[in-house]
Design an enzyme around this catalytic site. Structure first.
Site, mmCIF file in Angstrom:
data_model
loop_
_atom_site.group_PDB
_atom_site.id
_atom_site.type_symbol
_atom_site.label_atom_id
_atom_site.label_comp_id
_atom_site.label_asym_id
_atom_site.label_seq_id
_atom_site.Cartn_x
_atom_site.Cartn_y
_atom_site.Cartn_z
ATOM 1 N N LYS C 80 0.951 -1.091 -0.101
ATOM 2 C CA LYS C 80 0.089 0.109 0.025
ATOM 3 C C LYS C 80 0.884 1.223 0.103
ATOM 4 O O LYS C 80 2.282 1.171 0.562
ATOM 5 C CB LYS C 80 -0.979 0.052 1.198
ATOM 6 C CG LYS C 80 -2.062 1.054 1.227
ATOM 7 C CD LYS C 80 -2.811 0.905 2.714
ATOM 8 C CE LYS C 80 -3.840 2.080 2.404
ATOM 9 N NZ LYS C 80 -4.739 1.848 3.949
ATOM 10 N N SER C 155 -9.876 2.053 3.465
ATOM 11 C CA SER C 155 -8.842 2.763 2.256
ATOM 12 C C SER C 155 -7.914 1.938 1.454
ATOM 13 O O SER C 155 -7.461 2.476 0.439
ATOM 14 C CB SER C 155 -8.119 3.924 3.018
ATOM 15 O OG SER C 155 -7.204 3.214 4.084
ATOM 16 N N SER C 179 -9.983 -0.216 7.241
ATOM 17 C CA SER C 179 -9.345 -0.235 5.995
ATOM 18 C C SER C 179 -8.803 -1.489 5.477
ATOM 19 O O SER C 179 -8.394 -1.366 4.217
ATOM 20 C CB SER C 179 -8.346 0.881 6.152
ATOM 21 O OG SER C 179 -9.023 2.377 6.155
#
Lengths: 489, 97, 488
Positions: C80, C155, C179
């Site tokens: 990420k 997210s 997330s």
């Protein structure tokens, strides 16, 4: 109406550690710009602070030195404000639960003259907390440049109560505080290097009132003389305003050394909303009581306690104790010398007169400031010198010569005496002959002595000393001369 | 907080150093008032005597011992990432106190 | 070998050990798959095939020399864009960090490298991890591989979508309020958030420091366990990291632990706002556990309805301070209109941050500001403790808690863009876990009639990862949801 000033100080002291408060990057004064940074110092994305245990212990020690209570638990908060020298735009500090609570500092005000001890009193502290220094801004003509070397250096912020009433008290406080901090090895407190910085809060109130007036905060006081001048200027400024019926605006003011005036920093006013909250990245610190007791036991004697002890127990005068006690190294040198020969007055005199004079002479010769530890002399040198004088091995006069020699070479005084044959002469026969010669050769002095002028004897002693190269025992010489003059009557 | 609170966006935006257009502020203001209204739920809870929870675990005295200097970055690490720099220092528009 | 990219870590580790494939082959398969499908999915913000292949080659050389490091050696793992990888961009999907390259590795990356993993690409996300749909990326909108019209969740939407689309063997995400778990549920993969402190946060760009955790996305519970074992541990660079307690040989333990367990079901998680298909699906999963001899206990988490307001106060307050460092001075975007210290900050930040980030900074600044701190932040910190106490009481009776991961399956893009409050409610089942610092995992539990994945959340006790994995693994092994892949 008569007004009195109420003054509080906030002092930032850089704690002497090798590494920074929240990361292992090193710090030293004067390094090339941005060579003492790492990811944490620069506040790079993803970095986290980790407490420096040494800084916490040194700050606790500082608190103990200044009579603070050491908190059972202390915590870390973020103080949020934007400034280009602040890598995270928040400062890690201790707002709610500081490490050191309360405290009081004994101060000594200046006496009526340099040789006379002034009044002592206590100044109350509010707290001491730990925080981090920001980086350093340099303002150029059209731009500002930033060096982050200083960012993250551990700072102890010492906050006094509004407990002083004159610039003299503030100056005395700073001097005593600095002595204590240096004594305890917490910081070198060199204001030129920014190791000690001071802000002053000043307000006025009618004499006799116990209500505090509106205060202003003076910043940029980077020397003790600035602190003095800025406080005096501010008291005068506020007095004028109040006397003209005006009122004081609560504000931050910046002291300008060049003009000797201060001006309002309106930019600092708009955002005092620091949005403090507990830092989620740092865990609280629980002070181990046994460890606190150990730290307390490691503390040196406070300078004014030592001064009192020297005066009361050793019978030394203020003129000497004030010189000896200001410097921990010097006083420890003194106490060590007493172990060789327990004659406090003689030894204190050698240190505060002869030794300091020689040291400052070395410094004046262009070499960097010379301290006791850098000289070739050890406490045993001074102790031995005092001892052989007291034992009558050499005279005080010869002692001066021996001192100069041992300061230059580091040789022990007894060795110098031996080598140079400086041993005091106690040969009464030889000296008696010389004395008779002197009496015969100076009838005027003899007459004056007989008239009651004791000093006249010196004129008779001079030639004898000269002839014996100073080795005649002066006490014996005195007695002998007196005896011979009486016999001659 | 019985009344629905209202954010003074100009004041808060200044604290947060965020430049926003009037349109952005107006839109945000309405949205935030809704959200704050929703936060009112919290006022119904009795929190007397509850210790605030700043950390997930109750741990003390996490620190670095020994005061041993670690590695440092060369100044170029900073100057390479900085928008403007000169002589190993970061340059910003003139800061006036 | 065309399906290497859909295999699990444990399968590939066995193949590598047997000499049936190489890390270069696996990495190339992932690179090729990404080249083929990422134009549709848009999971990656950037990739560095050359760098990945160099790491793969080094892995193969280690193995040839008889120095293979373990099950992760040679496995490509997507990262990420909020985790620092040395010499790779670290943009947090924000214009604010458009040109920023990290000079150091996050601790979790260091640990993956030590385990031999191939660090692969930068995965899209909501800007600074703020969002539940990955629509808040400043660069691109990631699609849900199961239905390209819908969002992948957020997210960590890029990390979840990349897994579903076969663009990595595993990925890392971060979970502040759900997330990892919510996008895992919406994309039909396994996603896990560890006990707070189990994995170091050093190198994770902070959103809300007291809630953020790094965690894995994987095809199976076992793979997630393998990744956890590699990454966990106390880190001297993160004071909030904590030495693990209890069983940490998760991958071995999950095969041994077979239950039956006492499983809690909080009624508060099945009320208003839940999609009927999701509700039915999770109830079916609970029934399955019951059929296996588990005791299902009705529990109550009475303060859970306050989790959303508490979360949005605590998280935005911390974020408003954490994001202050993005100021245009040292490394982030600097506005060309910066004329003085004030505009340097205001213009740079105004231009660099997107709407949701600004919204949260304003909210967080407000709740900390003078006069409001006690009413909002302090009160939220106290209610946070009540939420933790609810869980502690529940765990006196049960081994793990079962809930839906998300109240709804993936929704259409743009559907909630203008309604932040509705968006915030997508995290209603996941955020109380972050507030309490507990571990939780989302495992695929089936599909809606329209073919969108649904996830079952298993919440464990603090440091109870071993049991949590075992409970999730039992369900996964009895069903084939995890083996299904979308058509792209």
């Amino acid at each position: 109406m008569q007004y009195e000033a109420v003054i509080g100080l906030e002092i930032h002291v850089q704690i002497k550690t090798r590494t920074k408060m929240f990361t292992a990057a090193p710090y030293e004064y004067g390094a090339a710009p941005n060579t003492l940074t790492d990811a944490v110092v620069l506040g790079l994305p993803g970095t986290l602070p980790v407490l420096n245990h040494t800084a916490i212990e040194k700050c606790a020690k500082l608190g103990l030195m200044l009579g603070c209570e050491i908190a059972e638990v202390c915590k870390w908060d973020r103080k949020n404000y934007f400034y280009p020298d602040s890598p995270k735009n928040y400062q890690l500090t201790q707002n709610e639960e500081p490490l050191c609570i309360g405290g009081k500092v004994e101060i000594e005000l200046p006496g009526p003259s340099r040789n006379v001890e002034g009044e002592h009193r206590w100044v109350a502290l509010n707290r001491i907390h730990l925080e981090e220094d920001p980086g350093k801004l340099t303002h150029e003509a059209f731009e500002t440049v930033i060096d982050f070397n200083r960012a993250g250096v551990p700072l102890a912020e010492i906050v006094t109560e509004p407990d002083m009433s004159s610039s003299a008290e503030a100056v005395a406080f700073l001097n005593c505080l600095r002595n204590m901090i240096v004594y305890a090895g917490i910081s070198d407190c060199d204001m030129e290097k920014g190791q000690l910085r001071c802000d002053a809060n000043v307000s006025l109130r009618p004499v006799g009132s116990d209500k505090l007036g509106t205060r202003t905060e003076m910043k940029n006081l980077n020397s003790i003389s600035n602190v003095k001048a800025a406080i005096e200027y501010e008291i005068e400024r506020q007095t004028e305003i109040l006397e003209e019926g005006g009122s004081i605006t609560q504000e931050t003011r910046r002291w300008e050394v060049e003009s000797g005036t201060s001006f309002s920093l309106r930019s600092k006013e708009e955002a005092h909303d620091y949005r403090y909250f507990p830092d989620p990245d740092l865990m609280p610190v629980q002070m181990d009581r046994a460890r606190v007791a150990e730290l307390e036991a490691e503390l040196p004697e406070r300078p004014l306690d030592k001064q009192r002890r020297y005066q009361e127990e050793l019978g030394l005068p203020f003129t000497i104790t004030s010189v000896l006690c200001v410097d921990r190294e010097l006083s420890e040198f003194f106490e060590e010398a007493l172990k060789t020969h327990n004659a406090p007055k003689q030894i204190a005199n050698y240190i505060t007169n002869d030794l300091l004079r020689e040291l400052s002479a070395v410094s004046e010769h262009g070499e960097s400031a010379h301290s006791v530890s850098q000289s070739k002399l050890t406490p045993a040198h001074i102790g031995t010198l005092a001892k052989i004088i007291d034992e009558g091995v050499i005279s005080k006069q010869i002692g001066k010569e021996v001192f100069t020699e041992m300061f230059a070479t580091g040789e022990m005084p007894d060795a110098i005496v031996e080598k140079k044959g400086l041993k005091q002469s106690n040969d009464t026969g030889e000296i008696e002959a010389l004395c008779r010669e002197a009496i015969a050769g100076n009838a005027k002095a003899v007459g004056q002595f007989k008239d009651g002028n004791e000093k006249a004897l010196n004129a008779l002693k001079g030639p004898v000393m000269k002839a014996t190269k100073g080795k005649a025992n002066p006490k014996m010489l005195d007695e002998l001369l007196k005896k011979l003059i009486e016999e001659g009557e | 907080m019985s009344e629905t609170p209202h954010i003074d966006i100009d004041y808060v935006a200044n604290l947060a150093r965020l430049d926003m257009t009037d349109a952005e502020k107006a839109k945000l203001g309405t949205q935030l008032d809704d959200i704050l209204g929703y936060f009112d739920k919290l006022n119904a809870v009795d929190v007397d005597g509850v210790e605030p929870m700043a950390h997930a675990h109750r741990v003390f005295n996490v620190w670095r011992e020994g005061d041993q200097p670690g590695e440092t970055y060369a100044p170029e690490v900073l100057t390479k990432m900085a928008p403007e720099s000169r002589d190993n220092q970061v340059v910003v528009p003139k800061v006036v106190e | 070998m065309s399906d290497l990219h859909f295999k699990t870590i444990s399968e590939l580790a066995a193949m590598l050990a047997a000499g049936e494939t190489t890390s270069v082959e696996i990495t190339q398969a992932v690179i090729d798959r990404t080249a083929a499908v990422d134009a549709q999915v848009k999971a990656f913000l950037s990739t560095d095939a050359e760098d990945a292949l160099a790491q793969a080659k080094a892995s193969d050389e280690r193995r040839a020399a008889g120095e293979a490091l373990g099950p992760l050696d040679g496995i490509p793992i997507g990262i990420k864009d909020t985790l620092a990888v040395k010499d790779q961009p670290l943009r947090c999907a924000s214009k604010m960090l458009e040109n920023y390259v990290s000079p150091y590795d996050a601790t979790c990356i260091v640990k993956l490298r030590e385990a031999g993993a191939v660090i692969w690409g930068r995965l899209n996300m909501d800007e600074f991890a703020m969002g539940s749909s990955t629509e808040n990326s400043a660069y691109q909108t990631t699609a849900n591989p199961w239905n390209l019209e819908t969002i992948p969740g957020g997210s960590s939407g890029g990390s979840a979508a990349a897994m579903a689309a076969g663009e990595a063997i595993a990925t890392l995400g971060t979970d502040t309020g759900g997330s990892i778990r919510q996008p895992a549920a919406l994309c039909g993969v396994v996603g896990m958030k560890p006990t707070y402190g189990l994995i170091s946060r050093y190198g994770l760009v902070a959103f809300a420091s007291s809630l953020d955790q790094v965690g894995p996305f994987a095809r199976t519970v076992e793979d997630a366990a393998i990744l956890m074992e590699a990454m966990l541990g106390k880190d001297d660079l993160d004071s909030t990291s904590i030495a693990p307690q209890g069983e940490t040989n998760y991958a071995a333990a999950l095969k041994e632990k077979k239950g039956p367990w006492k499983l809690g079901v909080p009624q508060e998680f099945f009320g208003e706002g839940i999609d009927p298909e999701v509700k039915a699906n999770i109830e079916k999963a609970i029934d399955w556990y019951k059929s296996q001899g588990c005791e299902i206990v009705d529990i109550s988490l009475p303060h859970s309805e306050l989790a959303v307001p508490v979360y949005y106060i605590v998280a935005t307050a911390e974020a408003s301070s954490n994001l202050a460092r993005f100021d245009g001075v040292r490394y982030s975007h600097r506005s060309e209109e910066a004329k003085d210290a004030m505009t340097l900050f205001t213009k740079s930040r105004g231009e660099g941050f997107g709407d949701e980030v600004k919204r949260r900074i304003i909210l967080g600044t407000y709740v900390l500001s003078s006069g409001y701190y006690d009413a909002y932040y302090l009160r939220a910190q106290k209610v946070r403790r009540l939420i933790l106490s609810d869980f502690e009481k529940a765990f006196e009776q049960v081994d793990a808690i079962l809930t839906p991961t998300s109240p709804t399956p993936a929704f259409k893009r743009g559907e909630r863009a203008d309604d932040p409050l509705a968006m915030y409610l997508s995290d209603v089942y996941t955020i109380s876990v972050n507030l309490a610092g507990l571990p939780a995992i989302s495992v695929p539990s089936g599909f809606t009639k329209s073919g969108l994945p649904i996830g079952l959340q298993v919440i464990g006790k603090a440091f109870g990862e071993a049991d949590m994995f075992a409970v999730a693994n039992a369900f996964e092994k009895a069903h084939d949801y995890a083996q299904q892949t979308p058509t792209l």
